[in-house]
Write a protein that holds these residues in place. Structure first.
Motif, PDB file in Angstrom:
ATOM      1  N   GLY A 165      -9.081  -1.617  -2.810  1.00  0.00           N
ATOM      2  CA  GLY A 165     -10.373  -1.288  -2.208  1.00  0.00           C
ATOM      3  C   GLY A 165     -11.231  -0.416  -3.105  1.00  0.00           C
ATOM      4  N   ASP A 219      -6.292   1.574  -5.649  1.00  0.00           N
ATOM      5  CA  ASP A 219      -5.940   0.487  -4.732  1.00  0.00           C
ATOM      6  C   ASP A 219      -7.004  -0.611  -4.810  1.00  0.00           C
ATOM      7  OD1 ASP A 219      -8.072   1.109  -3.075  1.00  0.00           O
ATOM      8  OD2 ASP A 219      -6.866   2.030  -1.504  1.00  0.00           O
ATOM      9  N   LYS A 221     -14.236  -3.145  -5.266  1.00  0.00           N
ATOM     10  CA  LYS A 221     -12.840  -3.582  -5.363  1.00  0.00           C
ATOM     11  C   LYS A 221     -12.317  -3.461  -6.794  1.00  0.00           C
ATOM     12  CE  LYS A 221     -12.632  -6.830  -1.538  1.00  0.00           C
ATOM     13  NZ  LYS A 221     -12.411  -8.234  -1.143  1.00  0.00           N
ATOM     14  N   LYS A 254      -4.498   3.390   1.491  1.00  0.00           N
ATOM     15  CA  LYS A 254      -5.381   2.642   2.383  1.00  0.00           C
ATOM     16  C   LYS A 254      -5.233   1.123   2.181  1.00  0.00           C
ATOM     17  CE  LYS A 254     -10.300   2.660   3.621  1.00  0.00           C
ATOM     18  NZ  LYS A 254     -11.616   3.131   3.175  1.00  0.00           N
ATOM     19  N   ASN A 255      -5.173   0.712   0.923  1.00  0.00           N
ATOM     20  CA  ASN A 255      -5.118  -0.728   0.611  1.00  0.00           C
ATOM     21  C   ASN A 255      -3.936  -1.023  -0.312  1.00  0.00           C
ATOM     22  OD1 ASN A 255      -7.765  -1.612   1.824  1.00  0.00           O
ATOM     23  ND2 ASN A 255      -8.494  -0.041   0.412  1.00  0.00           N
ATOM     24  N   ALA A 291       0.807  -1.222   0.000  1.00  0.00           N
ATOM     25  CA  ALA A 291       0.000   0.000   0.000  1.00  0.00           C
ATOM     26  C   ALA A 291       0.838   1.269   0.000  1.00  0.00           C
ATOM     27  CB  ALA A 291      -0.977  -0.003   1.182  1.00  0.00           C
TER      28      ALA A 291
END
Lengths: 612, 449
Positions: A563, A561, A586, A543-544, A524
């Protein structure tokens, strides 16, 4: 003497009687077995496991929830039961058939005995009809029969239509274009009104169109699509854009959206089957593929409206395996991204199937390259240039790179590689005025002549399971892989310019812009390096994790990302986050840009983002 | 609608009202099930299970091929001796049972003299195709035997004929006009088979072999129906395939007509007892002629002239007519069929369900090339149609001519062309048989008045 004759007579009568009885029993037996066989046959037809609706529905449900082990187990059970029932029925039919054959033999034998016992030579009698009359009648009938044969032949000569006689390739061309009339109209209008930058997509009258048919030519002018550097730059025809170099020429792109409220989401459409590949675009059409264990599909959407223009199942390919190769859930059978050459869209799947469709969905050619021995699943995307389709085919059973003819699918050249299995995709880079095909694997980064397939240079610089693809910019090729290193190589000299191993991506590929290298890692982190020295300039914790690759568009760095959160940075040596909008789904694919719009494939939907 | 064009779904076309009846009588489901089993896909294993490689049987050893040829020669030689010297119907029957079991059920109806005609034709017209010595021998040897001693091959070596022979229960007599009219068909079939083989279209004799499915316990549904139909009809109309269909039989007939030695009903002088008159289930016995009635008249002479003059006319008309029907004939060729289909319905090029179209589309060949190739094939049919039509015209004319040629005959004798040399008639002849069963054992049953 009389008694003896009488006994003999009785014996004959008795034998005839017995023969008749046996014939009747054998006949009834044969008929009875026949009825049972007929019923069994109908049952087999009815419960044909090849066309089981139950199984089909279960497979459909599984494709929507691929991780559901309960469905998997249920499918296995149902499949096993149906197969057992089917093969049991076959056994019954075969056994019954032998019984019936036995009955038929007994029937024929008993009938023969019956008739032979009753046989007696009739008293010879004179023929009722005279020989001459017989012959006259025979002549007449031979005449009729012969005449009938000749008349039938003449009739077939006059009444059989020969479609080939009137076949004209030009007419067929116009006719086949008209099948997709509405789609073509949309394309022409939108090019002229909205797509200002696509001037070089030349729309001309084809020389194939007959001058004698002005009404056809006016309404359905076939287009000649120029596939050159300019048009490739203005389209997003491959994984990570033109030649796979992670740069888009699109402008006026939105930097804010919200999947939850629908802000700046122009349209979104549900994708029927899952796949990890990214969309590609040519003019107004967007292409992507999906696959599960039961089918592989290519989709074409109208990128303005999100309408599905066509979908084509990829099947009936010679050499294609009946059983799909095992792949991991995060790769699947549709990980490689398609490519388009302006006339055809090309797709490759994890079972080695490779197929070409024209932009209207007509299948042009299809072959199977042999099932790739790859423990995660084949994921290397396609590239096309100069009528060649380039495939990086690195497997456990050997690695190779090949160029197929985009027209026929036939191999133009094929070069054996010495590296291990890889998951990276090739890129094209113009070096000294000539395009090279550059590929990364363990252990080498190599360049190939696209005309001959000859390896031009190779540098041993990489290790591990290579997923990220290389990128070219500023005269250097950049390659990286997690648990290995990031390197900059001069493709002219094969010299390693610098090397670093601070931040390394696992799946996501690097991007280059104006002297900076951008990477996005599974941990990340988005990081920026100085391209000439490898010096880390800035890092950003997201974040992800990142599977999607960063793209450069409108002087910005775009990356999603897993997410579904996008990070849009100002390109440069300082970390300047412009925005970080949420998609609400996602994301594993890489964004695509065209006409001020961003297209992104989520795990379930395809999104078009633009200013409302 | 699209499925109508699928070439590989013949089963549904035959699901008609006759289905039940036919199923009651024979072993059709086995054949269908067998073919379905072969195309059953492998399970989609999602485990580490390794599907074993498909094993392919090795080709038949050359020694075994020569064994086939040796047995054919042995069977034909033995039958010749049984027909000409031993004159034993019983032993001919047992030899034929052996041939049925060996050439039919054991060798699955292949290698086959009947079908070898096509292999030979294709090898003559296609440089890339050749036939083995065994195939050539299987084609030539029965013809040579027919030329020498008549159709002994039909009597005891051909499994197609024998299986029909064994089911004869109560044969009925057919009128001469019906026999002669139907007798044209084997020649037409022969010509068609040669044309289709020469153009590389298909081996139609094998494709429409009605009995091979029974020998192999597996065939397409319509072929099983055809085989069963022939056997059912054959219980009452003896050997219908041999007499009215078999193209190789047409060749054997020509050879046998000119045979040097042939089966004779009577071993010595015929006493015209007429006992053999109805003994032949194939109506292949010629009766003594009536001198007065069969005297050729002036009218018969002009008929003869007319029919003789008709030969070139019928050959030309036949050639013209059949050549013109090249469109229909050539449509059996897969390339012509596909080209016609795609030109008439171009939208089918997008059809992913049709195997033929799918195969063509994935081949990389353009429709234009396919059409060009199809046109070349059509030209071959147009050219070959002239020969086929002329042949058919010649056959019709000769059949007519034969009806106005009168031959003197004073005894009952086997028709050399139609006689299968099965030997049934020999058992009926009392000449030289004082122990003849009809006279000795069952005097009361000899004559039924």
């Amino acid at each position: 003497m009389l008694n003896l004759d009488f006994e003999q007579q009785m014996n004959e009568t008795e034998k005839i009687k017995r023969a008749r009885q046996i014939a009747i029993i054998a006949g009834v037996f044969t008929a009875f077995v026949g009825v049972l066989l007929l019923l069994n046959y109908l049952q087999i037809k009815k419960s044909d496991p090849l066309n089981s609706l139950v199984l089909e529905k279960l497979v459909e449900r599984l494709s929507s929830e691929p991780n559901n082990q309960h469905f998997v187990e249920e499918i296995r059970q149902v499949d096993l039961l149906m197969r057992k029932a089917y093969f049991t029925s076959l056994w019954q039919v075969r056994t019954g058939a032998y019984l019936m054959l036995f009955g038929a033999i007994v029937l024929v034998l008993s009938l023969r005995v019956y008739y032979s016992l009753r046989f007696a030579i009739d008293q010879p009698s004179a023929d009722q009809i005279k020989e001459k009359k017989k012959r006259q009648l025979t002549q007449r009938w031979i005449g009729f029969s012969g005449a009938l044969v000749i008349i039938l032949a003449i009739m077939s000569a006059f009444f059989t239509m020969n479609h080939l006689k009137n076949y004209e390739p030009k007419k067929m061309l116009v006719h086949s274009k008209s099948d997709d009339e509405s789609i073509e109209k949309v394309e022409i209008v939108s090019i002229r009104t909205t797509e200002k930058e696509t001037d070089t997509v030349i729309i001309t009258e084809s020389t194939d169109v007959e001058v004698k048919q002005p009404e056809v030519a006016i309404t359905q002018q076939p287009k000649v699509v120029v596939f050159n550097e300019e048009t490739v730059k203005k389209n997003h025809n491959a994984f990570r854009g033109s030649w796979g170099n992670a740069v888009s020429s699109s402008t006026n792109l939105p930097t804010s959206w919200d999947g939850a409220t629908g802000k700046n989401i122009l349209w979104k459409t549900e994708l029927p089957i899952h796949g990890y590949n990214s969309p590609v675009i040519w003019n107004e059409k967007l292409f992507l593929s999906s696959a599960n264990t039961s089918k592989r599909v290519v989709y074409c959407y109208d990128r303005n409206s999100g309408k599905l223009l066509w979908e084509r199942e990829v099947n009936n390919i010679q050499g294609s395996p009946a059983t799909q190769p095992k792949t991991t859930e995060d790769t699947g059978l549709a990980a490689p991204t398609l490519t388009v050459d302006g006339e055809k869209a090309f797709a490759i799947f994890g079972n080695g199937d490779i197929i070409a469709f024209d932009l209207n969905g007509n299948r042009v050619w299809a072959i199977n390259l042999g099932v790739p021995d790859n423990h995660y699943g084949h994921s290397s995307s396609l590239l096309t240039w100069e009528k060649k389709l380039f495939i990086q085919y690195d497997t456990h059973k050997g690695s190779k790179v090949m160029a197929l003819s985009t027209e026929t699918g036939k191999t133009i050249w094929e070069t054996v590689r010495t590296n291990e299995v890889s998951w990276a995709s090739p890129i094209l880079a113009k070096i000294d005025g000539k395009f090279q095909l550059i590929m990364l694997a363990n252990p080498n980064l190599s360049g190939y002549d696209i005309t001959t397939g000859k390896q031009l240079w190779s540098v041993d610089c990489m290790s591990g399971e290579v997923g990220p693809s290389p990128v070219y910019g500023g005269g250097l090729v950049y390659a990286t892989n997690e648990y290995a290193r990031m390197v900059a190589v001069n493709p002219k000299t094969g010299e390693k310019v610098w090397e670093d191993n601070y931040y390394l991506p696992e799946v996501s590929s690097p991007a280059y812009h104006n002297g900076y290298i951008y990477i996005a890692t599974t941990f990340a982190v988005v990081a920026c390096f100085e391209a000439t020295t490898g010096k880390l300039l800035w890092e950003f914790e997201a974040k992800n994790s990142f599977y999607s690759s960063p793209m450069i568009a409108e002087g910005k760095v775009w990356v999603f990302d897993t997410g579904g959160k996008a990070y849009i940075f100002e390109s440069g040596g300082e970390s300047k986050l412009i925005s970080s909008p949420e998609l609400g789904e996602k994301v594993f694919s890489t964004p695509v840009f065209a006409d001020g719009r961003v297209y992104i494939r989520g795990i379930k939907h395809l999104f078009c983002i633009g200013v409302n | 609608m699209v499925r109508l064009y699928k070439k590989h779904i013949p089963l549904k076309n035959h699901n008609n009202i006759f289905l039940g009846l036919i199923f009651l009588l024979m072993t059709v489901p086995t054949q269908i099930a067998h073919s379905q089993q072969q195309r059953f896909p492998k399970p989609e294993f999602q485990t580490e299970y390794q599907i074993p490689e498909t094993e392919r049987p090795n080709p038949r050893a050359p020694f075994m091929e020569y064994l086939d040829l040796f047995l054919l020669l042995a069977v034909l030689s033995l039958t010749t001796w049984l027909v000409l010297k031993k004159r034993s119907r019983k032993w001919i029957l047992w030899v034929s049972v052996f041939s049925l079991l060996y050439f039919g059920f054991y060798r699955n109806g292949c290698i086959c003299s009947v079908g070898s005609l096509q292999n030979l034709t294709l090898s003559l017209f296609n440089e890339g195709y050749s036939v083995s010595f065994t195939v050539l021998a299987f084609f030539v040897v029965p013809l040579l035997f027919a030329l020498a001693v008549g159709r002994v091959f039909c009597a005891s070596a051909c499994p197609l004929g024998i299986i029909q022979d064994l089911v004869i229960v109560k044969p009925i007599k057919l009128s001469p006009w019906l026999q002669k009219s139907l007798g044209l068909f084997p020649f037409i079939y022969l010509g068609l088979a040669v044309l289709y083989a020469a153009t590389g279209t298909d081996f139609i004799i094998c494709r429409f072999d009605p009995f091979v499915g029974i020998f192999r316990m597996g065939a397409e549904f319509h072929m099983i129906v055809l085989g069963i139909s022939f056997l059912l009809i054959g219980m009452f109309v003896a050997r219908p395939y041999c007499r009215f269909v078999c193209p190789y039989g047409a060749l054997l007939k020509i050879c046998s007509l000119n045979s040097k030695y042939h089966l004779s009903i009577t071993p010595k002088d015929c006493i015209n007892c007429k006992l053999c008159k109805d003994s032949c289930p194939f109506d292949a016995i010629d009766f003594p002629t009536d001198e007065k009635e069969n005297r050729a008249s002036r009218k018969d002479f002009w008929k003869f002239v007319f029919y003789a003059a008709l030969i070139p006319v019928l050959m030309f008309v036949g050639g013209w007519a059949v050549s013109g029907s090249y469109k229909l004939l050539s449509s059996a060729h897969p390339d012509v069929y596909l080209a016609n289909l795609l030109v008439s319905q171009p939208e089918l090029m997008q059809n992913t369900e049709n195997l033929d179209i799918e195969t063509f589309m994935s081949s990389g060949k353009t429709l234009e090339i396919l059409v060009e190739e199809a046109k070349i094939i059509q030209e071959k049919f147009r050219f070959g149609g002239w020969f086929l039509g002329a042949f058919i015209g010649l056959v019709i004319a000769l059949h007519l001519l034969n009806q106005v040629i009168f031959r003197k005959r004073s005894i009952y004798e086997a028709n050399r062309g139609d006689c299968f040399s099965c030997g049934r008639c020999m058992d009926y002849c009392p000449v030289g048989k004082p122990e003849h069963p009809f006279f000795k054992d069952k005097p009361e049953m000899v004559v039924k008045s």
